[in-house]
Write a protein that holds these residues in place. Structure first.
Motif, PDB file in Angstrom:
ATOM      1  N   ARG A 161       0.839  -1.206   0.000  1.00 52.38           N
ATOM      2  CA  ARG A 161       0.000   0.000   0.000  1.00 52.38           C
ATOM      3  C   ARG A 161       0.864   1.243   0.000  1.00 52.38           C
ATOM      4  NH1 ARG A 161      -2.912  -2.906   4.358  1.00 52.38           N
ATOM      5  NH2 ARG A 161      -4.504  -4.119   3.253  1.00 52.38           N
ATOM      6  N   GLY A 162       2.007   1.190   0.694  1.00 55.81           N
ATOM      7  CA  GLY A 162       2.927   2.323   0.729  1.00 55.81           C
ATOM      8  C   GLY A 162       3.610   2.564  -0.610  1.00 55.81           C
ATOM      9  N   ILE A 163       3.792   1.509  -1.383  1.00 61.21           N
ATOM     10  CA  ILE A 163       4.432   1.628  -2.697  1.00 61.21           C
ATOM     11  C   ILE A 163       3.408   1.974  -3.771  1.00 61.21           C
ATOM     12  CG2 ILE A 163       5.633   0.337  -4.520  1.00 61.21           C
ATOM     13  CD1 ILE A 163       6.959  -1.312  -2.279  1.00 61.21           C
ATOM     14  N   GLY A 164       2.252   1.332  -3.725  1.00 57.20           N
ATOM     15  CA  GLY A 164       1.216   1.570  -4.741  1.00 57.20           C
ATOM     16  C   GLY A 164       1.286   0.564  -5.875  1.00 57.20           C
ATOM     17  N   PHE A 203     -20.470   2.338  -8.800  1.00 58.48           N
ATOM     18  CA  PHE A 203     -21.043   2.042  -7.499  1.00 58.48           C
ATOM     19  C   PHE A 203     -20.576   0.699  -6.925  1.00 58.48           C
ATOM     20  CE2 PHE A 203     -24.251   4.581  -9.818  1.00 58.48           C
ATOM     21  CZ  PHE A 203     -24.078   5.753  -9.113  1.00 58.48           C
ATOM     22  N   MET A 204     -19.684   0.043  -7.583  1.00 56.88           N
ATOM     23  CA  MET A 204     -19.204  -1.234  -7.060  1.00 56.88           C
ATOM     24  C   MET A 204     -17.731  -1.098  -6.657  1.00 56.88           C
ATOM     25  SD  MET A 204     -19.426  -4.983  -8.766  1.00 56.88           S
ATOM     26  CE  MET A 204     -17.817  -5.285  -9.466  1.00 56.88           C
ATOM     27  N   ARG A 205     -17.419  -1.548  -5.466  1.00 57.85           N
ATOM     28  CA  ARG A 205     -16.045  -1.479  -4.960  1.00 57.85           C
ATOM     29  C   ARG A 205     -15.309  -2.763  -5.331  1.00 57.85           C
ATOM     30  NH1 ARG A 205     -12.231   1.572  -2.950  1.00 57.85           N
ATOM     31  NH2 ARG A 205     -11.125   0.869  -1.124  1.00 57.85           N
ATOM     32  N   VAL A 206     -14.189  -2.618  -6.007  1.00 60.77           N
ATOM     33  CA  VAL A 206     -13.333  -3.749  -6.359  1.00 60.77           C
ATOM     34  C   VAL A 206     -12.193  -3.758  -5.344  1.00 60.77           C
ATOM     35  CG1 VAL A 206     -11.844  -4.756  -8.124  1.00 60.77           C
ATOM     36  CG2 VAL A 206     -13.940  -3.547  -8.795  1.00 60.77           C
ATOM     37  N   PRO A 207     -12.047  -4.847  -4.588  1.00 55.64           N
ATOM     38  CA  PRO A 207     -11.031  -4.859  -3.522  1.00 55.64           C
ATOM     39  C   PRO A 207      -9.605  -4.907  -4.059  1.00 55.64           C
ATOM     40  CG  PRO A 207     -12.042  -7.014  -3.734  1.00 55.64           C
ATOM     41  CD  PRO A 207     -12.782  -6.097  -4.675  1.00 55.64           C
ATOM     42  N   VAL A 238      -4.640 -15.076  -8.274  1.00 57.40           N
ATOM     43  CA  VAL A 238      -5.202 -13.827  -7.751  1.00 57.40           C
ATOM     44  C   VAL A 238      -5.587 -14.080  -6.299  1.00 57.40           C
ATOM     45  CG1 VAL A 238      -7.044 -12.110  -7.950  1.00 57.40           C
ATOM     46  CG2 VAL A 238      -6.159 -13.232 -10.014  1.00 57.40           C
ATOM     47  N   ILE A 239      -5.114 -13.218  -5.394  1.00 61.36           N
ATOM     48  CA  ILE A 239      -5.499 -13.274  -3.984  1.00 61.36           C
ATOM     49  C   ILE A 239      -6.219 -11.974  -3.656  1.00 61.36           C
ATOM     50  CG2 ILE A 239      -4.722 -13.410  -1.594  1.00 61.36           C
ATOM     51  CD1 ILE A 239      -2.199 -14.795  -2.589  1.00 61.36           C
ATOM     52  N   SER A 240      -7.410 -12.087  -3.074  1.00 59.47           N
ATOM     53  CA  SER A 240      -8.161 -10.888  -2.696  1.00 59.47           C
ATOM     54  C   SER A 240      -9.056 -11.202  -1.499  1.00 59.47           C
ATOM     55  CB  SER A 240      -9.010 -10.383  -3.866  1.00 59.47           C
ATOM     56  OG  SER A 240      -9.980 -11.345  -4.222  1.00 59.47           O
ATOM     57  N   ARG A 241      -9.583 -10.150  -0.904  1.00 54.82           N
ATOM     58  CA  ARG A 241     -10.550 -10.321   0.188  1.00 54.82           C
ATOM     59  C   ARG A 241     -11.853 -10.815  -0.393  1.00 54.82           C
ATOM     60  NH1 ARG A 241      -8.348 -10.286   5.082  1.00 54.82           N
ATOM     61  NH2 ARG A 241      -6.881  -8.602   5.338  1.00 54.82           N
ATOM     62  N   SER A 242     -12.507 -11.687   0.330  1.00 56.26           N
ATOM     63  CA  SER A 242     -13.825 -12.139  -0.106  1.00 56.26           C
ATOM     64  C   SER A 242     -14.858 -11.103   0.324  1.00 56.26           C
ATOM     65  CB  SER A 242     -14.141 -13.503   0.506  1.00 56.26           C
ATOM     66  OG  SER A 242     -14.255 -13.380   1.905  1.00 56.26           O
ATOM     67  N   TYR A 247       0.769  -5.870  -7.050  1.00 51.15           N
ATOM     68  CA  TYR A 247      -0.260  -5.270  -6.203  1.00 51.15           C
ATOM     69  C   TYR A 247      -1.179  -4.404  -7.056  1.00 51.15           C
ATOM     70  CZ  TYR A 247      -2.425  -2.178  -2.776  1.00 51.15           C
ATOM     71  OH  TYR A 247      -3.332  -1.467  -2.036  1.00 51.15           O
ATOM     72  N   TYR A 248      -2.487  -4.614  -6.893  1.00 47.79           N
ATOM     73  CA  TYR A 248      -3.501  -3.803  -7.553  1.00 47.79           C
ATOM     74  C   TYR A 248      -4.350  -3.153  -6.469  1.00 47.79           C
ATOM     75  CZ  TYR A 248      -2.299  -6.217 -11.862  1.00 47.79           C
ATOM     76  OH  TYR A 248      -1.622  -6.710 -12.952  1.00 47.79           O
ATOM     77  N   PRO A 249      -4.288  -1.813  -6.335  1.00 50.98           N
ATOM     78  CA  PRO A 249      -5.068  -1.129  -5.297  1.00 50.98           C
ATOM     79  C   PRO A 249      -6.576  -1.282  -5.534  1.00 50.98           C
ATOM     80  CG  PRO A 249      -3.419   0.345  -6.267  1.00 50.98           C
ATOM     81  CD  PRO A 249      -3.468  -0.888  -7.110  1.00 50.98           C
ATOM     82  N   ALA A 250      -7.335  -1.094  -4.478  1.00 56.68           N
ATOM     83  CA  ALA A 250      -8.792  -1.119  -4.584  1.00 56.68           C
ATOM     84  C   ALA A 250      -9.260   0.086  -5.403  1.00 56.68           C
ATOM     85  CB  ALA A 250      -9.414  -1.062  -3.193  1.00 56.68           C
ATOM     86  N   TYR A 251     -10.396  -0.057  -6.043  1.00 57.23           N
ATOM     87  CA  TYR A 251     -10.990   1.057  -6.781  1.00 57.23           C
ATOM     88  C   TYR A 251     -12.504   0.864  -6.869  1.00 57.23           C
ATOM     89  CZ  TYR A 251     -11.119  -2.142 -10.795  1.00 57.23           C
ATOM     90  OH  TYR A 251     -11.363  -3.201 -11.623  1.00 57.23           O
ATOM     91  N   THR A 252     -13.184   1.916  -7.243  1.00 54.99           N
ATOM     92  CA  THR A 252     -14.641   1.861  -7.397  1.00 54.99           C
ATOM     93  C   THR A 252     -14.977   2.018  -8.870  1.00 54.99           C
ATOM     94  OG1 THR A 252     -14.932   2.825  -5.211  1.00 54.99           O
ATOM     95  CG2 THR A 252     -16.825   2.907  -6.698  1.00 54.99           C
TER      96      THR A 252
END
Length: 169
Positions: A13-16, A51-55, A103-107, A43-48
């Motif tokens: 997150r600090g690197i981006g 109206f849908m949030r992609v973790p 791919v690893i992400s939050r459920s 690393y792929y940051p979260a984005y919207t």
């Protein structure tokens, strides 16, 4: 010593979006085959999106998949032909590897992690499972077979976090 998923994500997150982490995946399958994959995840940051949030997620690049070795793919390590019996004795042959996407992400539940493996060498078939942190590892059971029993155990470990060098535009 490796790093936990949370430690890795904090650094990334600090690197981006130019952050990467080395990863190793070991699987012990109930058919006696052990597989080992290694490579890097981006690393792929979260984005919207609408109206849908992609973790946020960690994923392989399509041009840089993980390389997977298998214990049942053996290599002839004996010297050149002679009177002795030649055998394919060395497991995990580097001449017979598969390519693996991951791919690893939050459920949907924030406390859970999911992993999806893309079996590139097998026509991009996918296998998904939940993971749980165990010290510095992520551990998951392979999906159940027709008997309802898991077919193996997966462990994922992380190594160095780096920043990809992006050429100037």
């Amino acid at each position: 010593m490796g790093k936990s998923y949370e430690e890795v994500m904090k650094e990334l997150r600090g690197i981006g979006a130019t952050g990467r982490v080395t990863v190793s995946v070991a699987a012990n399958h109930d058919n006696g085959v052990i597989s080992y994959a290694t490579g890097t995840l981006r690393y792929y940051p979260a984005y919207t999106m609408r109206f849908m949030r992609v973790p946020e997620r960690l994923a392989t690049d399509s041009s840089n998949p993980l390389i997977t070795y298998f214990s049942d793919r053996r290599l002839d390590i004996d010297p050149e032909p002679g009177p002795h019996l030649r055998m394919d004795r060395q497991p995990f042959s580097a001449n017979e590897v598969d390519k693996l996407g991951m791919v690893i992400s939050r459920s949907i539940l924030p406390a859970e992690l999911d992993v999806t493996f893309i079996l590139i060498s097998w026509g991009n078939a996918t296998v998904s499972m939940s993971l749980e942190p165990r010290e510095n590892l992520l551990v998951g059971a392979e999906p159940s077979d027709e008997t309802g029993k898991p077919t193996g155990v997966i462990t994922i470990s992380f190594g160095d976090v780096t920043q990809e060098t992006v050429p100037p535009r």
